[in-house]
Design a protein around this motif. Sequence first.
Motif, short mmCIF file in Angstrom:
data_model
loop_
_atom_site.label_atom_id
_atom_site.label_comp_id
_atom_site.label_asym_id
_atom_site.label_seq_id
_atom_site.Cartn_x
_atom_site.Cartn_y
_atom_site.Cartn_z
N ASN A 27 7.66 6.33 14.30
CA ASN A 27 7.50 4.91 14.65
C ASN A 27 6.61 4.15 13.69
O ASN A 27 6.47 2.93 13.81
CB ASN A 27 6.98 4.75 16.09
N LEU A 28 6.02 4.84 12.73
CA LEU A 28 5.20 4.16 11.74
C LEU A 28 5.98 3.88 10.46
O LEU A 28 5.91 2.78 9.90
CB LEU A 28 3.96 5.00 11.41
N LEU A 29 6.74 4.86 10.01
CA LEU A 29 7.43 4.73 8.73
C LEU A 29 8.78 4.05 8.92
O LEU A 29 9.85 4.61 8.64
CB LEU A 29 7.59 6.11 8.09
N VAL A 30 8.72 2.81 9.37
CA VAL A 30 9.94 2.05 9.63
C VAL A 30 9.99 0.76 8.81
O VAL A 30 11.01 0.08 8.81
CB VAL A 30 10.08 1.72 11.13
N ASN A 31 8.89 0.44 8.13
CA ASN A 31 8.87 -0.78 7.32
C ASN A 31 7.81 -0.63 6.24
O ASN A 31 7.11 0.39 6.15
CB ASN A 31 8.60 -2.02 8.18
N GLU A 32 7.68 -1.66 5.43
CA GLU A 32 6.75 -1.60 4.30
C GLU A 32 5.31 -1.44 4.76
O GLU A 32 4.53 -0.70 4.15
CB GLU A 32 6.90 -2.85 3.44
N SER A 33 4.94 -2.10 5.83
CA SER A 33 3.55 -2.01 6.31
C SER A 33 3.20 -0.59 6.72
O SER A 33 2.10 -0.11 6.45
CB SER A 33 3.35 -2.97 7.50
N GLY A 34 4.14 0.09 7.35
CA GLY A 34 3.88 1.46 7.75
C GLY A 34 3.68 2.37 6.56
O GLY A 34 2.76 3.19 6.51
N PHE A 35 4.55 2.24 5.55
CA PHE A 35 4.40 3.06 4.35
C PHE A 35 3.13 2.71 3.59
O PHE A 35 2.48 3.59 3.02
CB PHE A 35 5.62 2.91 3.44
N ASP A 36 2.76 1.44 3.57
CA ASP A 36 1.55 1.05 2.88
C ASP A 36 0.32 1.65 3.57
O ASP A 36 -0.66 1.99 2.91
CB ASP A 36 1.42 -0.46 2.82
N ALA A 37 0.39 1.79 4.89
CA ALA A 37 -0.71 2.43 5.60
C ALA A 37 -0.86 3.89 5.21
O ALA A 37 -1.96 4.41 5.01
CB ALA A 37 -0.50 2.30 7.12
N VAL A 38 0.28 4.59 5.07
CA VAL A 38 0.23 5.99 4.63
C VAL A 38 -0.28 6.07 3.19
O VAL A 38 -1.04 6.97 2.83
CB VAL A 38 1.61 6.66 4.76
N LEU A 39 0.15 5.11 2.36
CA LEU A 39 -0.36 5.07 0.99
C LEU A 39 -1.87 4.92 0.97
O LEU A 39 -2.56 5.53 0.14
CB LEU A 39 0.28 3.90 0.23
N THR A 40 -2.41 4.10 1.86
CA THR A 40 -3.86 3.94 1.93
C THR A 40 -4.53 5.27 2.23
O THR A 40 -5.55 5.62 1.63
CB THR A 40 -4.22 2.90 3.01
N ALA A 41 -3.93 6.03 3.15
CA ALA A 41 -4.46 7.36 3.45
C ALA A 41 -4.35 8.28 2.25
O ALA A 41 -5.24 9.11 1.99
CB ALA A 41 -3.73 7.95 4.64
N LEU A 42 -3.26 8.15 1.50
CA LEU A 42 -3.08 8.97 0.29
C LEU A 42 -4.15 8.64 -0.74
O LEU A 42 -4.74 9.55 -1.34
CB LEU A 42 -1.68 8.75 -0.27
N TYR A 43 -4.39 7.37 -0.98
CA TYR A 43 -5.43 6.98 -1.92
C TYR A 43 -6.80 7.49 -1.46
O TYR A 43 -7.61 7.93 -2.27
CB TYR A 43 -5.47 5.46 -2.09
N GLU A 44 -7.04 7.41 -0.16
CA GLU A 44 -8.32 7.90 0.35
C GLU A 44 -8.47 9.38 0.09
O GLU A 44 -9.55 9.86 -0.27
CB GLU A 44 -8.42 7.59 1.85
#
Length: 559
Positions: free
Chosen positions: A36-53
């Motif tokens: 339910n998170l990886l359904v749009n750009e905002s969801g993927f960008d949130a995971v990207l933020t975790a990846l950068y962290e």
Amino acid sequence: MKNISFFLTIFLALSALSCKNGYLDEVPLDRFSPENLLVNESGFDAVLTALYESVRSEHHLSGNFDYMNLGTDVVRWGRADSRGFADYTLINSYAEPSRLYWNWAYEKVLPRANLILDNIDNMDIDISEESRNNIKGQALFFRGYVYNILANLFGGVPIVETLYSEPRFDFERESRENVLLFAMSDLEAASRLLAIDIAEDGRVPRAAAFHLLSEVYITLAMLSGDDSYYDKSIGAADKVIGKEAGDYEIATQRFGPASSSPGDVFSDVFAYGQINRSEGNKEVIWAYQIELYILGNSGSQLPRLWAPQYDVIRTPNGIKNNSVDSLPRGIGVNSPTNYAKYYIWDDPNDIRNSKHNIRRTFYYNNPADPEYFQKPIRTAYGSDGNLYVTREDGTLTTQRLDTLFGYYPWFRKIDGHPSADQPSSGNTAKDMSRMRVSETYLLRAEAYFRKGDLDKAAADINVVRGRAKASLIGASDVTEDYILDERARELLVEEPRMRTLIRMGRLVDRVRKYNSEPAGTGGRSAGSTIQEHNALWPIPQAVIDANSGAVLEQNPGYN
């Protein structure tokens, strides 16, 4: 990216353990999950933020230890004991450095990168093609980035390119060459997908992929004997230097707010508040973002690790120095070797050794001693060979200076405003440069050198030396050692020197030559204890033991 909640990052770290849903899998709608998170750009960008962290967390992996510089030719452990690679005989399959880096890669970075890559190609996702490509490119970049690190620390490692729905206990090591080929493939794909113009500071642009490819190709050429990789390395560097991958260039003129203060162009590149492209810095390709007042962001540890613990210094009257805003408190654990402090600085005109870039004069800063407040610290050697504080008239005091951790040159790349306005913490809020165009020139010079084109190698090195106002060199001056020396002059503090030396196959001999000063460990030192098998790190024993379904071979010498 800067405003995403730290708590969301924690949720996403946990979500990285999830897997793709099958036909009968439940989709939890009341919490974060890939479904339910990886359904749009905002969801993927949130995971990207975790990846950068997770990538940025490498900087805080080891507390007071900088395992990418300790025990190399440029840094020794700044304490009178055997930790921090001061004694290489203590590096075994239970050693902390191996465990920390292995877990960082396989438990933090790779699951988050694979979470994105397992889902980003779903055509049902509501996302533009441009955004999809850029998100995929960032995930591929970091997966390649991490496998390049693993290959240069451990040699061959297992390649994990997806998330698993069940635990696995049968991983096998790929060869070092195959791991690098996998990293190369990811980075080549990233170089086609990443955006050239980035919207946010800290995100990796296309130039970062070409910069790293230039290094990976060199290593592959050395491993495989296929010299065509050197041409690929040169071509990748050309993309950055020729601005095909973005408007990045080595700075040759002073710039930014810092240019109105005493300094030079090299100090401007690292000045607080002008590390990023948005701040006018076109030399830095990629930088960690370090915020001043953000929950969960503990700042950059560079001052803490690299600065001497100057607050132990006392005036001739016995008054200790203070930690102050302009000098965040160091604890003196990254103690530069004499090679880094003195030997490489053989050109008096080299601005990288100017007072604006290396602090060699310190001052008493405690107003509690008005006699010496704001006066320079004067020193002299005693008859016992130790360095002492002297009085104004030059006579020795009993204040002995410990040059291992309390008094040595301060490389001013670490200067910056203290995090949360707390200088005693030793952390700074200054962003950290991770890739610069000057290193791209040095990578291309290395490729030219290994290919046998010494004229072009010298020309690239001279671009870097010319900016530094150092004397130019000729083709006959270019050697592998000279390239390592120039990298030290240009990249000290920024460069993960351990990985560079292992990549070039030069860790053992360079440590023996330049890190042989005992650190109070019974005459033992990194240089006197390092052995040939230390050219690679050991596979963590816990990983070998847990992999019960297959034999995970240990590196030679660590059995």
